[in-house]
Design an enzyme around this catalytic site. Structure first.
Site: not given
Ligand code: NOJ
Length: 665
Positions: A377-378, A447, A465, A471
């Site tokens: 869920h972004e 976030e 996180e 990343e």
């Molecule tokens: C930032 C997140 O830390 C990362 O893991 C993710 O792939 C991207 N946002 C997209 O949601």
């Protein structure tokens, strides 16, 4: 089972305790002493350890919208209590946590003005202190607005701190820098300080509920730090309705960096588990359609390189099933990614899959392989859009057997306005955790607001996180995190709780988008990080094809994510750290040992093993010629019989490490 061993309440009037308008509480082992007093009507506390001052007079109080609350005070009551219990973690770095402290509640009242009253509750543990303000219901302090919290931490001796700045680091994803306390910007907590006498302090908070996160501001040219609460966009810090208790302010006091990692003050100052049936909370290791988005192999949005296709997901599920992973994270499965989603997060749907992604078919396919899909869920920071869909989104998860969701809030402000670490953000994140719990969904939150130990109360809050994770080794313009980064984060961000850092990248040569960016580690160090960086849900970061045929991958698939015991035999912040952990479900031990850019020997005594027992150690170490810059890949695998009398001697390469599994025979 909780065992309350002793609960002793002994209220006494201040002046019968001390004639100096001052009173004291000590740690159960009498080493730490915290005393409280008033100076010109202002309340302060101070702390010493073994007779040596740790914190000098540090003042307490607030500025409210209608003026000061903390001047012209008198102490009206002091109450002492002692408490001891052992409680068990649903998952964690060890099973049983000891929670033993002495408590002193100091009640103060304004002598004139509105005669408002509040308490400060101090708890002193053997490894540090915690305190919080409590506002009882009262006619002159009902609903109020906090404009500033005065809480101070006046260090008795100077020191150097590892910090990231509070308002200039996106989502806490910065590189920690070491600098004298007096030279700091406003910084985030946890703030770890190496004091000039060689001891260590970590200042943080516990149980951040309906309040703003605490940052720290040095008071010009001094060793004094003052609380700085993240504001609302309108400038207020917190809207409060009595009765109300603030989060606990915590200070761990330790002789070694390892002792910081073993302190459980933050967890102990959170409330006990509120989730009765925890059978659905399952720590585990996962893979994901993820790294490829960051390196350019895939896109989140629709198009020829869409990563979240039915076919690609089946490939990941097959791989996960073959190698015993519990989950497959799939990003880019839902509508909302096709525009600039960091600005238009309100376009995200959390129930509607893209046409090339057969959500329910894949959920069934995963189940047939003993694997679960992990939801994503972004939100692009659009919390209102997300909150409107929370119930339907989590209901869908439950229906499909998706018991973990990774949430995300990529946008400089929530809903275009508010800081993630503001009271606004804190309220939102709590709503998500509580709603997810109702639908039996575990949360991996990206976030976030800086974690404060809420996983004790809501053990479905698995990991978060709030760290510059792996990343960045895919996309950072600076080429990837420097080798010392992972020797610092366990002692800074790591003290706030599990980190979804996602170690485990094996291939450094396939980055289409950022060809000069890659992990600045050897591959053996990637293995070691699975142990060093605690996270009960932990992702092996790479695209699955990069693991095929690599014998050292076995270490990752065999490594648990929740532990019976944790030890830290050696650590120097910014240089090296070795962490030893015992599995919860066997008599096996797992060890991760890492170094910064300097090669180093590891001399590890295995005295933690059961005396008289025989074990087989499988060592995954840097190959003899390995070096994180010129030759990162070679891993040498060795086996040997060991006992509690054995010492393992290994060379860790520059930017390298070692991972060891010790199986009971
Ligand atoms: C930032 C997140 O830390 C990362 O893991 C993710 O792939 C991207 N946002 C997209 O949601």
């Amino acid at each position: 089972m909780k065992q309350i061993l002793l609960l002793l309440i002994m209220p006494c009037i201040l002046f019968s305790c001390s004639q100096e308008n001052k009173t004291t509480v000590t740690s159960p082992d009498s080493t730490i002493a915290l005393s409280v007093g008033t100076d010109n009507g202002r309340l302060y506390y101070q702390v010493s350890r073994a007779g040596n001052p740790v914190l000098n007079k540090s003042f307490l109080g607030f500025t409210l919208a209608d003026g000061a609350l903390g001047e012209d005070l008198e102490v009206t009551q002091v109450a002492h209590a002692s408490f001891s219990e052992q409680w068990n973690q649903v998952w964690g770095e060890e099973i049983t946590v000891d929670n033993t402290y002495n408590e002193m509640t100091v009640t103060v009242k304004e002598k004139t003005n509105k005669q408002r009253t509040f308490d400060v509750i101090f708890r002193v543990f053997n490894d540090g202190i915690g305190f919080r303000y409590h506002f009882p219901e009262q006619p002159n302090l009902n609903e109020f607005v906090v404009m500033d919290e005065w809480t101070e931490f006046a260090l008795s001796k100077g020191g150097e701190a590892w910090s990231i700045p509070a308002y200039h680091t996106e989502y806490y994803e910065g590189l920690y820098e070491k600098a004298p306390v007096s030279a700091l910007d406003t910084v985030c907590t946890p703030l770890t300080i190496e004091i000039n006498d060689g001891s260590f302090l970590t200042i943080h908070e516990a149980n951040l509920t309906d309040y703003a996160a605490m940052n720290l501001t040095p008071q010009a040219g001094t060793e004094k730090l003052k609380a700085d609460l993240t504001p609302w966009s309108t400038g207020e810090k917190a809207f409060v309705k009595a009765p109300f208790s603030t989060p606990w302010r915590t200070v761990i006091i330790a002789d070694t960096p390892g002792d910081l990692i073993l302190s459980r003050i933050m967890l102990n100052l959170n409330e006990p588990n509120k989730i009765e049936d925890t059978s659905w909370i399952e720590p585990g290791r996962y893979v994901g359609i993820w790294w490829g988005m960051h390196t350019g192999a895939y896109t989140w949005h629709q198009g020829p390189n869409h990563g979240a296709t039915t076919e690609n997901t089946k490939r990941y599920i097959d791989f996960a099933g073959r190698h015993g992973f519990s989950g497959v994270l799939v990003e880019g499965w839902n509508y909302g990614w096709d525009s600039d989603w960091t600005k238009e997060g309100d376009k995200f749907s959390f129930t509607k899959p893209y046409p090339d992604y057969d959500l329910s078919g894949l959920a069934q396919y995963a189940a047939s392989k003993g694997v679960r899909l992990i939801g994503h869920h972004e939100t692009g920071g659009a919390t209102k859009n997300y909150e409107a869909q929370l119930d339907s989104a989590f209901a869908l998860c439950r229906e499909l057997g998706i018991n973990a969701v990774k949430t995300g809030y990529v946008s400089p402000r929530l809903d275009g306005k508010e800081y993630h670490s503001s009271q606004y953000g804190v309220r939102h994140y709590r709503k998500v955790i509580e709603t997810a719990a109702r639908y039996h969904v575990m949360i991996d939150n990206h976030e976030p607001v800086m974690p404060t130990g809420l996983q004790r109360t809501y053990p479905n809050l698995m990991t978060q996180e709030g760290v510059r994770g792996q990343e960045y080794d895919a996309f950072a313009a600076d080429g990837g995190s420097p080798p010392e980064h992972t020797t610092i984060v366990p002692f800074t961000r790591g003290l706030a709780g599990p980190m979804d850092f996602t170690p485990g990248t094996f291939n450094y040569d396939d980055n289409v988008l950022h060809p000069n960016t890659r992990p600045r580690t050897t591959r053996a160090k990637q293995l070691a990080l699975s142990v060093v960086l605690f996270s009960p849900l932990q992702m092996a970061s790479d695209m699955v094809e990069n693991y095929e045929g690599a014998p050292e991958f076995e270490f990752i698939t065999s490594c648990p994510t929740s532990w019976a015991k944790t030890l830290v035999p050696e650590a120097k912040i910014g240089e090296y750290v070795t962490i030893v952990r015992k599995d919860r479900n066997s008599d096996d031990w797992f060890i991760g040992s890492i170094t910064n850019a300097h090669p180093r020997e590891l001399n590890l005594e295995l005295s933690f093993l059961e005396p008289g027992a025989t074990y087989q150690a499988k060592i995954f170490r840097d190959g003899d010629e390995a070096d994180y810059q010129s030759n990162p890949y070679p891993v040498t695998i060795e086996e040997m019989e060991v006992t509690s009398e054995s010492t393992i001697v290994l060379k860790r390469a520059a930017g390298g490490g070692a991972a060891i599994r010790i199986e009971r025979r």
